[in-house]
Design a protein around this motif. Structure first.
Motif, PDB file in Angstrom:
ATOM      1  N   ILE A  30      86.728  41.938  -5.278  1.00 17.07           N
ATOM      2  CA  ILE A  30      87.613  40.975  -5.667  1.00 17.07           C
ATOM      3  C   ILE A  30      85.890  40.447  -6.514  1.00 17.07           C
ATOM      4  O   ILE A  30      85.311  41.226  -7.497  1.00 17.07           O
ATOM      5  CB  ILE A  30      86.372  39.701  -4.483  1.00 17.07           C
ATOM      6  CG1 ILE A  30      86.751  40.854  -3.448  1.00 17.07           C
ATOM      7  CG2 ILE A  30      86.388  38.640  -4.733  1.00 17.07           C
ATOM      8  CD1 ILE A  30      88.091  38.916  -2.504  1.00 17.07           C
ATOM      9  N   CYS A  32      77.563  34.405   1.000  1.00 12.89           N
ATOM     10  CA  CYS A  32      76.766  35.647   0.457  1.00 12.89           C
ATOM     11  C   CYS A  32      77.611  34.730  -0.903  1.00 12.89           C
ATOM     12  O   CYS A  32      78.895  34.842  -1.251  1.00 12.89           O
ATOM     13  CB  CYS A  32      77.292  37.270   0.504  1.00 12.89           C
ATOM     14  SG  CYS A  32      76.973  37.482   2.105  1.00 12.89           S
ATOM     15  N   ILE A  33      76.674  35.230  -2.306  1.00 15.65           N
ATOM     16  CA  ILE A  33      77.077  35.370  -3.553  1.00 15.65           C
ATOM     17  C   ILE A  33      76.847  36.812  -4.355  1.00 15.65           C
ATOM     18  O   ILE A  33      75.487  37.471  -3.451  1.00 15.65           O
ATOM     19  CB  ILE A  33      77.099  33.942  -4.518  1.00 15.65           C
ATOM     20  CG1 ILE A  33      75.189  34.241  -4.309  1.00 15.65           C
ATOM     21  CG2 ILE A  33      76.949  33.042  -4.315  1.00 15.65           C
ATOM     22  CD1 ILE A  33      74.741  33.809  -5.972  1.00 15.65           C
ATOM     23  N   ILE A  34      77.726  38.131  -4.542  1.00 16.28           N
ATOM     24  CA  ILE A  34      77.882  39.348  -5.020  1.00 16.28           C
ATOM     25  C   ILE A  34      77.899  39.455  -6.493  1.00 16.28           C
ATOM     26  O   ILE A  34      78.975  38.927  -6.386  1.00 16.28           O
ATOM     27  CB  ILE A  34      78.330  39.951  -3.670  1.00 16.28           C
ATOM     28  CG1 ILE A  34      78.299  39.366  -2.572  1.00 16.28           C
ATOM     29  CG2 ILE A  34      78.530  41.155  -4.529  1.00 16.28           C
ATOM     30  CD1 ILE A  34      79.283  40.378  -1.807  1.00 16.28           C
ATOM     31  N   GLY A  35      77.246  39.858  -6.903  1.00 20.02           N
ATOM     32  CA  GLY A  35      77.489  39.576  -8.008  1.00 20.02           C
ATOM     33  C   GLY A  35      78.489  40.960  -8.213  1.00 20.02           C
ATOM     34  O   GLY A  35      79.067  42.190  -7.420  1.00 20.02           O
ATOM     35  N   ASP A  36      79.040  41.805  -9.942  1.00 16.73           N
ATOM     36  CA  ASP A  36      79.884  42.603 -10.152  1.00 16.73           C
ATOM     37  C   ASP A  36      79.584  43.587  -9.554  1.00 16.73           C
ATOM     38  O   ASP A  36      78.757  44.396 -10.025  1.00 16.73           O
ATOM     39  CB  ASP A  36      79.837  41.679 -11.665  1.00 16.73           C
ATOM     40  CG  ASP A  36      79.773  41.107 -12.354  1.00 16.73           C
ATOM     41  OD1 ASP A  36      80.130  39.753 -11.165  1.00 16.73           O
ATOM     42  OD2 ASP A  36      80.370  40.279 -13.225  1.00 16.73           O
ATOM     43  N   PRO A  49      78.599  34.695  -9.594  1.00 16.21           N
ATOM     44  CA  PRO A  49      79.158  35.917  -9.092  1.00 16.21           C
ATOM     45  C   PRO A  49      79.887  35.587  -7.746  1.00 16.21           C
ATOM     46  O   PRO A  49      80.598  34.059  -7.756  1.00 16.21           O
ATOM     47  CB  PRO A  49      77.514  35.981  -8.334  1.00 16.21           C
ATOM     48  CG  PRO A  49      76.728  35.617  -8.451  1.00 16.21           C
ATOM     49  CD  PRO A  49      76.860  34.415  -9.949  1.00 16.21           C
ATOM     50  N   ALA A  50      80.851  36.201  -7.303  1.00 17.14           N
ATOM     51  CA  ALA A  50      81.761  36.381  -6.116  1.00 17.14           C
ATOM     52  C   ALA A  50      80.848  35.105  -5.126  1.00 17.14           C
ATOM     53  O   ALA A  50      79.568  35.535  -4.894  1.00 17.14           O
ATOM     54  CB  ALA A  50      82.741  37.359  -5.846  1.00 17.14           C
ATOM     55  N   LYS A  51      81.778  34.227  -4.549  1.00 18.24           N
ATOM     56  CA  LYS A  51      81.346  33.006  -3.387  1.00 18.24           C
ATOM     57  C   LYS A  51      81.913  33.257  -2.161  1.00 18.24           C
ATOM     58  O   LYS A  51      83.084  33.551  -2.036  1.00 18.24           O
ATOM     59  CB  LYS A  51      80.686  31.972  -3.859  1.00 18.24           C
ATOM     60  CG  LYS A  51      80.559  30.619  -2.689  1.00 18.24           C
ATOM     61  CD  LYS A  51      79.582  30.389  -3.586  1.00 18.24           C
ATOM     62  CE  LYS A  51      79.053  29.004  -2.831  1.00 18.24           C
ATOM     63  NZ  LYS A  51      79.672  28.762  -1.744  1.00 18.24           N
ATOM     64  N   TYR A  52      81.003  33.866  -1.029  1.00 19.13           N
ATOM     65  CA  TYR A  52      82.096  34.239   0.351  1.00 19.13           C
ATOM     66  C   TYR A  52      81.550  32.390   1.281  1.00 19.13           C
ATOM     67  O   TYR A  52      80.091  32.817   1.176  1.00 19.13           O
ATOM     68  CB  TYR A  52      81.478  35.524   0.443  1.00 19.13           C
ATOM     69  CG  TYR A  52      82.337  36.803   0.239  1.00 19.13           C
ATOM     70  CD1 TYR A  52      83.103  36.805   0.107  1.00 19.13           C
ATOM     71  CD2 TYR A  52      81.810  36.715  -1.634  1.00 19.13           C
ATOM     72  CE1 TYR A  52      83.315  38.109  -0.828  1.00 19.13           C
ATOM     73  CE2 TYR A  52      81.342  37.744  -1.598  1.00 19.13           C
ATOM     74  CZ  TYR A  52      83.188  38.086  -1.719  1.00 19.13           C
ATOM     75  OH  TYR A  52      83.801  39.383  -2.414  1.00 19.13           O
ATOM     76  N   PRO A  84      84.318  38.008 -10.531  1.00 20.08           N
ATOM     77  CA  PRO A  84      83.257  37.585 -10.337  1.00 20.08           C
ATOM     78  C   PRO A  84      83.668  35.894 -10.556  1.00 20.08           C
ATOM     79  O   PRO A  84      85.378  36.246 -10.606  1.00 20.08           O
ATOM     80  CB  PRO A  84      82.736  37.756 -11.586  1.00 20.08           C
ATOM     81  CG  PRO A  84      83.786  38.775 -12.535  1.00 20.08           C
ATOM     82  CD  PRO A  84      84.433  39.289 -11.518  1.00 20.08           C
TER      83      PRO A  84
END
Lengths: 422, 372
Positions: free
Chosen positions: B293, A293-297, B279-282, B295
């Motif tokens: 977590i 996933c990429i997830i925003g702030d 964005p943070a990446k998983y 950015p």
């Protein structure tokens, strides 16, 4: 004072093939990749290339675009001289008109361009995802002593018939072009990015101003070519993605979650800027899953996410399971719901225990041309009530209530479109 | 608002250990995306204080970098602005700030050149939200000379590092002990004061004449029977981060929903410098539980009960537990980190193991970093 090159960014199009996503916002203002909007890419390219004067031509549903751009602070385009200017159609003492074509829009803003007295004008579209150094393209333009330079990229020959194709000689000079040819003679597709010598473009616009729906690809470029101007092709080999259909929009988002994405947002030297609120780090709860996933702030994740692009401030409650979906900024997905291949536009709410994107694909009952992917598309600010089941290839817009779902169901291919007017 | 703001951000603390080797406490990162001073600055901005000075001295590089533009907090207007005041050599002075009162005295021109009747003094190491105009209202209502913002804390060893106050029924401070060995009261001073500007000028000029340099010892405590000094009780979240344990606990507090909701989803916003990170990446293999977590992070391993700050990279098969990973940290594959605070820009080699036993271990690793 003189600017060497200024940019004109065409951001007036609706992008009607994005369906309900562009019902109330222009396509360049549609969210992309968790925290961006599509127009952030050309705007960031401009400032990263040293182009600090950008006219943004708006027409269709400009409110979101205007508030997003503001005075250009996120892109460092708030300048004493130059910077970003929103150019909307305006009333004139005679012949007031909307922007009737891409080149007509530039024609109506000749005075804006003249005020900077530029040597070159860069024409850009506002609807592609790419990183490109326009300065390199300008160097190419200068070294060829060109009048016009068009950026083009190689596409597979079998797809070439969907594009405007450029045929060049060995020096890169364009000898012919074809619009969506049946039997393409080349695989160089025009990207809709042009550099003109301003004097050349100005003359071409004035000469052809009477042509209805004056367009770059249809009229201005052929005119320059026939007149014998030096028209060159600048070949570009990086990532460039058209996000013009729901399918390609979904795909381009999903490409960002690859382990090493082709289009990498994590490099330091070519940053993409956007307007964003100051938000805390995102919270992932003890029972949450965030796989690929990429997830925003500022998002709060209590449920399970697999292959998702999630925007800032989104709340995913306990017991939710989401697969292969795009959840844009500020959405709330309540307890126990499951979503599959869904595009949920900004600030929408999904009630408890909904099942979205289930069953078999069916042809759209609403618009077969736009909705021909197995995606559920939900417009900005929509509400889906508790306990409903929604099929595949569905369009939903507006605040829906249980009465809109007979037996709590919306079948595949179905739609609920509620008017935006209050 | 009828006040100007002054934020004392010069401080260093031995009790921050290695964490304050390279930065002032006010520049300590908090909650993934903020720095400690953002809370005071945002409070000033949200209270409509337009003119704010930040007094820096100790190791101000990262603080100055953070304050390089005032627009993030909506200062930088024609009326008012953000002033960063550092000690300078002048004809009359060749010293560093010798104390809080001396810091104010050396910048007395800032006080004298303003015309607003009141001053809000705050420190850069508090994590809280407070509308200072409410404190000012209280100050005026009580006809106080100085108002001190106070917070009732639970009894603990920690309490010895604060000024402790006792008040009468009206809220007037009757006793004020600075960092006493024996606990005097559980009501502590938050280091936030409201005072009339002319009175402040008078008090610090007099202190300077007598070679007294400390605002608490030489002004608050000395004058407490002479001036009307009142306590404004803060009922909401407040934390001071200036020890390693307090810093750790404050960050861990943000793993609680009610704390995050209070700061980020209710009432006024907290502002910070924008970093334009993706964005943070998983990636596959990432497993994150009860953690924050920030950015720009890329997570490949497992993270539990931790706060990971901006732009950190966590390699395959890593196990991060009960830890704080500060900005731009690179953690190589198969590493294990438990009960640690990993300093910014550290590079942890693959297959390393760090574990804090009785206390939180501070990890500073400046290894060479190879990135593709």
């Amino acid at each position: 004072m003189k600017k060497e090159m200024i940019a004109m960014l065409l951001a007036g199009g609706q992008g009607s093939r994005l369906g309900v996503l562009t019902a109330e916002v222009a396509k360049p203002a549609v969210s992309f990749g968790g925290k961006y909007r599509i127009i952030d890419f050309p705007l960031s390219n401009c400032i990263n290339s040293g182009v600090d004067t950008v006219g943004v031509l708006t027409q269709y549903q400009p409110l979101r675009l205007n508030t997003h751009i503001g005075i250009g602070i996120p892109w460092d385009l708030d300048r004493n001289y130059g910077g970003v200017t929103i150019l909307s159609p305006y009333e004139q003492s005679q012949n007031s008109d909307w922007y009737t074509g891409t080149a007509n829009a530039i024609y109506q803003n000749i005075r804006y361009i003249d005020s900077y007295n530029p040597e070159y004008v860069l024409i850009l579209g506002g609807d592609h995802i790419y990183k490109m150094d326009y300065e390199v393209m300008l160097d190419f333009h200068k070294s060829n002593n060109a009048d016009v330079t068009m950026a083009a990229m190689p596409v597979p020959l079998e797809e070439a018939s969907r594009f405007g194709i450029l045929i060049t000689d060995e020096t890169g000079r364009i000898v012919d072009f074809e619009e969506k040819p049946k039997n393409p003679r080349s695989n160089l597709a025009s990207m809709g990015i042009y550099i003109f010598n301003w004097s050349v473009l100005r003359e071409a616009l004035l000469t052809n101003k009477e042509i209805p729906h004056l367009d770059f690809g249809m009229h201005v470029i052929p005119y320059c070519h026939q007149r014998g101007d030096r028209v060159f092709c600048y070949e570009y080999n990086g990532y460039w993605k058209d996000v013009g259909t729901l399918g390609s929009y979904w795909e381009a988002n999903m490409e960002l979650i690859d382990i090493v994405p082709v289009f990498n947002l994590y490099e330091d030297y070519w940053k993409i800027y956007t307007k964003s609120d100051t938000l805390p780090a995102q919270y992932i709860s003890a029972d949450a899953v965030t796989e690929r996933c990429i997830i925003g702030d500022g998002a709060e994740i209590y449920g399970k996410l697999y292959n998702c692009v999630v925007g800032p401030g989104v709340v995913v409650e306990e017991g939710v399971e989401i697969h292969d979906s795009i959840i844009m900024e500020g959405c709330v997905i309540k307890k126990g719901s499951s979503l599959n291949k869904t595009i949920l536009a900004g600030n929408s709410v999904v009630g408890e225990n909904c099942k979205i994107g289930v069953g078999e694909y069916a042809e759209s009952l609403y618009n077969k041309k736009v909705y021909c992917f197995d995606l559920v598309t939900v417009a900005e600010g929509s509400v889906i009530p508790d306990n409903v089941t929604i099929g595949k290839n569905v369009a939903i817009s507006g605040v829906t209530t249980p009465e809109d779902y007979p037996d709590g169901k919306l079948v595949s291919g179905g739609y609920i479109i509620k008017g935006g007017e209050e | 608002m009828k006040a100007i703001g002054m934020i004392l951000a010069g401080g260093n603390s031995k009790r921050m250990k290695e964490l304050s080797d390279n930065r002032a406490i006010a520049a300590m990162p908090v909650a993934g995306t903020f720095r400690s001073i953002d809370f005071a600055l945002s409070n000033m901005s949200n209270s409509h204080i337009q003119k704010v000075a930040v007094l820096t001295q100790y190791n101000a590089r990262s603080l100055n970098e953070h304050l390089n533009s005032s627009k993030w907090w909506d200062f930088g207007r024609k009326q008012g602005g953000l002033y960063v005041l550092t000690p300078t050599l002048t004809v009359n002075n060749s010293s560093w700030y010798r104390g809080t009162a001396d810091a104010l005295y050396q910048n007395i021109h800032f006080l004298k050149d303003s015309h607003e009747p009141y001053v809000v003094l705050a420190s850069g190491d508090g994590v809280y939200k407070l509308d200072y105009s409410k404190v000012l209202e209280y100050h005026i209502r009580k006809r106080a000379d100085i108002t001190v913002v106070c917070k009732e804390l639970p009894t603990s060893e920690e309490i010895g590092r604060f000024g402790q106050v006792r008040t009468d029924a009206d809220g007037r401070i009757t006793d004020f002990e600075e960092k006493p060995m024996v606990e005097a009261s559980t009501n502590v001073s938050c280091g936030i004061y409201v005072i009339r500007r002319r009175l402040l000028i008078e008090l610090i000029e007099r202190a300077a004449d007598e070679d007294r340099y400390d605002f608490v010892k030489d002004i608050l405590i000395r004058y407490k029977n002479l001036k009307r000094i009142y306590a404004y009780q803060l009922e909401t979240y407040w934390s001071n981060i200036s020890t390693v344990d307090a810093y750790y606990d404050t960050n861990m507090d943000f793993l609680k929903k009610e704390v995050r909701d209070y700061f980020f989803r209710e009432g006024d916003s907290v502002y910070s410098k924008s970093d334009d990170l993706p964005p943070a990446k998983y990636n596959p293999g990432a497993s994150v539980r009860n953690s924050m977590i920030a950015p720009g992070c890329i997570v490949n391993g497992s993270v539990e009960n931790s706060v990971v700050f901006k732009q950190s990279y966590i390699g395959n098969n890593c196990v991060i537990k009960n830890s704080i990973i500060l900005n731009d940290v690179y953690i190589g594959d198969n590493s294990v980190i438990e009960n640690c605070i990993v300093e910014s820009r550290s590079t942890i080699r693959a297959n390393s193991s760090y574990s804090g036993q009785d206390e939180h271990r501070i990890v500073v690793e400046k290894n060479e970093r190879y990135i593709l």
